[in-house]
Design a protein around this motif. Structure first.
Motif, PDB file in Angstrom:
ATOM      1  N   HIS A   1       0.815  -1.217   0.000  1.00 51.70           N
ATOM      2  CA  HIS A   1       0.000   0.000   0.000  1.00 51.70           C
ATOM      3  C   HIS A   1       0.850   1.270   0.000  1.00 51.70           C
ATOM      4  N   ARG A   2       2.168   1.107   0.005  1.00 45.69           N
ATOM      5  CA  ARG A   2       3.072   2.264   0.063  1.00 45.69           C
ATOM      6  C   ARG A   2       4.007   2.322  -1.150  1.00 45.69           C
ATOM      7  N   ILE A   3       3.471   1.878  -2.274  1.00 45.03           N
ATOM      8  CA  ILE A   3       4.186   1.961  -3.545  1.00 45.03           C
ATOM      9  C   ILE A   3       3.574   3.087  -4.366  1.00 45.03           C
ATOM     10  N   TRP A   4       4.421   3.907  -4.965  1.00 47.69           N
ATOM     11  CA  TRP A   4       3.991   5.081  -5.731  1.00 47.69           C
ATOM     12  C   TRP A   4       4.482   4.956  -7.168  1.00 47.69           C
ATOM     13  N   TRP A   5       3.636   5.366  -8.095  1.00 49.78           N
ATOM     14  CA  TRP A   5       4.058   5.403  -9.494  1.00 49.78           C
ATOM     15  C   TRP A   5       4.314   6.851  -9.901  1.00 49.78           C
ATOM     16  N   GLY A   6       5.476   7.090 -10.516  1.00 53.24           N
ATOM     17  CA  GLY A   6       5.800   8.422 -11.007  1.00 53.24           C
ATOM     18  C   GLY A   6       5.172   8.651 -12.371  1.00 53.24           C
ATOM     19  N   ALA A   7       4.105   9.428 -12.406  1.00 55.86           N
ATOM     20  CA  ALA A   7       3.320   9.616 -13.634  1.00 55.86           C
ATOM     21  C   ALA A   7       3.624  10.958 -14.274  1.00 55.86           C
ATOM     22  N   GLY A   8       3.778  10.943 -15.599  1.00 58.70           N
ATOM     23  CA  GLY A   8       4.000  12.176 -16.333  1.00 58.70           C
ATOM     24  C   GLY A   8       2.803  12.610 -17.160  1.00 58.70           C
ATOM     25  N   SER A   9       1.731  11.826 -17.138  1.00 66.87           N
ATOM     26  CA  SER A   9       0.559  12.152 -17.951  1.00 66.87           C
ATOM     27  C   SER A   9      -0.694  11.650 -17.255  1.00 66.87           C
ATOM     28  N   GLN A  10      -1.840  12.104 -17.727  1.00 70.75           N
ATOM     29  CA  GLN A  10      -3.098  11.598 -17.185  1.00 70.75           C
ATOM     30  C   GLN A  10      -3.246  10.100 -17.454  1.00 70.75           C
ATOM     31  N   GLN A  11      -2.812   9.665 -18.612  1.00 74.98           N
ATOM     32  CA  GLN A  11      -2.942   8.249 -18.968  1.00 74.98           C
ATOM     33  C   GLN A  11      -2.168   7.361 -17.996  1.00 74.98           C
TER      34      GLN A  11
ATOM     35  N   MET B   1      -1.534   1.745  -7.116  1.00 68.97           N
ATOM     36  CA  MET B   1      -0.355   2.479  -6.659  1.00 68.97           C
ATOM     37  C   MET B   1      -0.718   3.921  -6.365  1.00 68.97           C
ATOM     38  N   ASN B   2      -0.090   4.483  -5.351  1.00 67.06           N
ATOM     39  CA  ASN B   2      -0.240   5.901  -5.072  1.00 67.06           C
ATOM     40  C   ASN B   2       0.373   6.709  -6.219  1.00 67.06           C
ATOM     41  N   LEU B   3       0.040   7.997  -6.280  1.00 69.79           N
ATOM     42  CA  LEU B   3       0.478   8.826  -7.403  1.00 69.79           C
ATOM     43  C   LEU B   3       1.548   9.812  -6.969  1.00 69.79           C
ATOM     44  N   GLN B   4       2.668   9.773  -7.678  1.00 69.02           N
ATOM     45  CA  GLN B   4       3.764  10.713  -7.467  1.00 69.02           C
ATOM     46  C   GLN B   4       3.914  11.547  -8.733  1.00 69.02           C
ATOM     47  N   SER B   5       3.725  12.851  -8.603  1.00 67.09           N
ATOM     48  CA  SER B   5       3.828  13.743  -9.756  1.00 67.09           C
ATOM     49  C   SER B   5       4.870  14.808  -9.440  1.00 67.09           C
ATOM     50  N   SER B   6       5.820  14.975 -10.343  1.00 68.36           N
ATOM     51  CA  SER B   6       6.965  15.817 -10.062  1.00 68.36           C
ATOM     52  C   SER B   6       6.763  17.225 -10.609  1.00 68.36           C
ATOM     53  N   THR B   7       7.876  17.964 -10.804  1.00 67.31           N
ATOM     54  CA  THR B   7       7.805  19.305 -11.376  1.00 67.31           C
ATOM     55  C   THR B   7       7.872  19.252 -12.893  1.00 67.31           C
ATOM     56  N   LEU B   8       7.558  18.090 -13.462  1.00 67.43           N
ATOM     57  CA  LEU B   8       7.607  17.887 -14.902  1.00 67.43           C
ATOM     58  C   LEU B   8       6.478  16.955 -15.308  1.00 67.43           C
ATOM     59  N   VAL B   9       5.609  17.392 -16.222  1.00 68.91           N
ATOM     60  CA  VAL B   9       4.566  16.524 -16.748  1.00 68.91           C
ATOM     61  C   VAL B   9       4.446  16.755 -18.249  1.00 68.91           C
ATOM     62  N   ASN B  10       3.769  15.853 -18.927  1.00 70.37           N
ATOM     63  CA  ASN B  10       3.530  16.034 -20.358  1.00 70.37           C
ATOM     64  C   ASN B  10       2.726  17.301 -20.606  1.00 70.37           C
ATOM     65  N   TYR B  11       3.059  17.999 -21.673  1.00 70.98           N
ATOM     66  CA  TYR B  11       2.370  19.241 -22.034  1.00 70.98           C
ATOM     67  C   TYR B  11       1.118  18.863 -22.814  1.00 70.98           C
ATOM     68  N   GLU B  12       0.031  18.603 -22.076  1.00 69.32           N
ATOM     69  CA  GLU B  12      -1.182  18.049 -22.682  1.00 69.32           C
ATOM     70  C   GLU B  12      -2.216  19.111 -23.034  1.00 69.32           C
ATOM     71  N   THR B  13      -2.123  20.292 -22.433  1.00 75.24           N
ATOM     72  CA  THR B  13      -2.988  21.418 -22.771  1.00 75.24           C
ATOM     73  C   THR B  13      -2.136  22.681 -22.709  1.00 75.24           C
ATOM     74  N   THR B  14      -2.737  23.811 -22.986  1.00 81.98           N
ATOM     75  CA  THR B  14      -2.004  25.083 -22.895  1.00 81.98           C
ATOM     76  C   THR B  14      -2.174  25.734 -21.530  1.00 81.98           C
ATOM     77  N   GLU B  15      -2.770  25.021 -20.584  1.00 78.92           N
ATOM     78  CA  GLU B  15      -2.980  25.579 -19.255  1.00 78.92           C
ATOM     79  C   GLU B  15      -1.667  25.638 -18.481  1.00 78.92           C
ATOM     80  N   PRO B  16      -1.610  26.450 -17.426  1.00 72.15           N
ATOM     81  CA  PRO B  16      -0.401  26.490 -16.604  1.00 72.15           C
ATOM     82  C   PRO B  16      -0.065  25.119 -16.034  1.00 72.15           C
ATOM     83  N   PHE B  17       1.199  24.943 -15.677  1.00 78.70           N
ATOM     84  CA  PHE B  17       1.673  23.662 -15.163  1.00 78.70           C
ATOM     85  C   PHE B  17       0.828  23.162 -14.005  1.00 78.70           C
TER      86      PHE B  17
END
Length: 340
Positions: free
Chosen positions: A180-190, A200-216
């Motif tokens: 229950h304490r495993i995290w996946w580093g995801a770069g996109s919604q998919q 898996m828990n969700l780990q999102s960093s200071t970098l993600v896929n540029y999927e829209t023109t909205e702010p990071f």
């Protein structure tokens, strides 16, 4: 909203322009920073993992050392590169570390970032292309998760070295809650949705896929929302956690101003990673006096969505300066935002 607060360190060492010049010093200061962070009320000590680089490599010895010197701080990775891992050896290493640290491991895993060498996993004995290894990394992750469930699978020896009960064997030492304490580093919604589907828990960093023109921070918040919706749909029997990482540099001294007041990345940036065909968006650094940072951070939608925030620390500036940053955040910023 109350949040868990951790630090994220790369554990760099380098001969030039650094107060940390050797691997021995880097590892010693990493342990010492975790000890001091725990005293400040910080909830987690997290470390990046990179191979062929002058920084933290395999994380398990460091995590065990921190576990021996602390009593309550979470000990995490952001993240272990599954392109290099054998899931069986990894499961045994991680469970051993978790037992030693009294079940405080928070293990972030993923496909990983570009490394210092070309196709570095080949030196580990894995003869795959970059395209092939992407799917293999996910398959290894699923096998790793399966092993953490503790189901016996190995046929026992008819003449074992030590007496044992009859039946199939599992990896030991078994840690029943680690799964229950495993995290996946995801770069996109998919990929966030994929992590939720597999528990898996969700780990999102200071970098993600540029999927829209909205702010990071908005794109990242949407990723976290998609994860939560997918988790609810999957019907897992435990509550997930979500994590974001931020570079926060409070300016409270002349030295702070000299180091960070000018030249820092104070706007989102769009660019390309080595193996990405699509652009990625890098989140800005938050730099300024505490009152200013409180206002800016309060408007960050992804921070509002997440239950855990990691603060990146400039490890090359040494132990004392990193303690100074964490103390300022815990004293002047976190309470004002309701994080603590």
């Amino acid at each position: 909203m109350t949040k868990k607060i951790g630090f994220l360190s790369f554990g760099f060492w380098q001969k030039n322009n650094s107060l940390v010049t050797t691997a021995r010093q880097s590892y010693a200061e990493s342990v010492a920073l975790a000890v001091e962070a725990e005293k400040l009320g910080v909830d987690g000590a997290w470390f990046r993992v990179h191979h062929f680089a002058d920084q933290i490599g395999t994380p398990y010895p460091l995590m065990a050392a921190i576990g021996a010197k602390t009593t309550k701080i979470e000990i995490g990775t952001g993240l272990v590169d599954m392109r290099y891992e054998n899931p069986f050896m990894m499961a045994e290493n991680v469970m051993s570390t978790d037992v030693l640290s009294q079940n405080r491991v928070q293990l972030g895993v993923g496909r990983g970032s570009p490394e210092q060498v070309e196709d570095g996993w080949r030196y580990w004995g894995y003869d795959y292309s970059e395209e092939e290894i992407k799917d293999i990394a996910r398959a290894r992750t699923l096998k790793f998760l399966e092993l953490l469930k503790g189901e016996p699978f190995a046929q026992p020896n008819a003449q074992p070295m030590f007496p044992q009960a009859p039946g199939l064997r599992r990896l030991e030492p078994y840690s029943p809650t680690l799964q229950h304490r495993i995290w996946w580093g995801a770069g996109s919604q998919q990929t966030a949705i994929w992590a939720a589907e597999h528990g898996m828990n969700l780990q999102s960093s200071t970098l993600v896929n540029y999927e829209t023109t909205e702010p990071f921070h908005v794109q990242q918040a949407n990723q976290l929302r998609a994860f939560k919706a997918a988790w609810q749909k999957a019907g897992h029997d435990f509550a997930p956690r979500t994590l974001v990482t931020r570079s926060i540099m409070p300016i409270v001294s002349d030295l702070d101003a000299k180091l960070f007041a000018e030249g820092s990345q104070t706007q989102d940036e769009v660019g390309y990673l080595a193996y990405h065909q699509n652009p990625t968006i890098f989140g800005k650094m938050y730099v300024g006096e505490p009152d200013q940072l409180v206002k800016e951070l309060a408007e960050d939608e992804a921070i509002q969505e997440a239950d855990t925030i990691l603060i990146t620390v400039p490890s090359t500036l040494g132990l004392d300066y990193n303690v100074h940053i964490l103390k300022t955040i815990m004293t002047d910023i976190a309470p004002a935002l309701g994080w603590k």
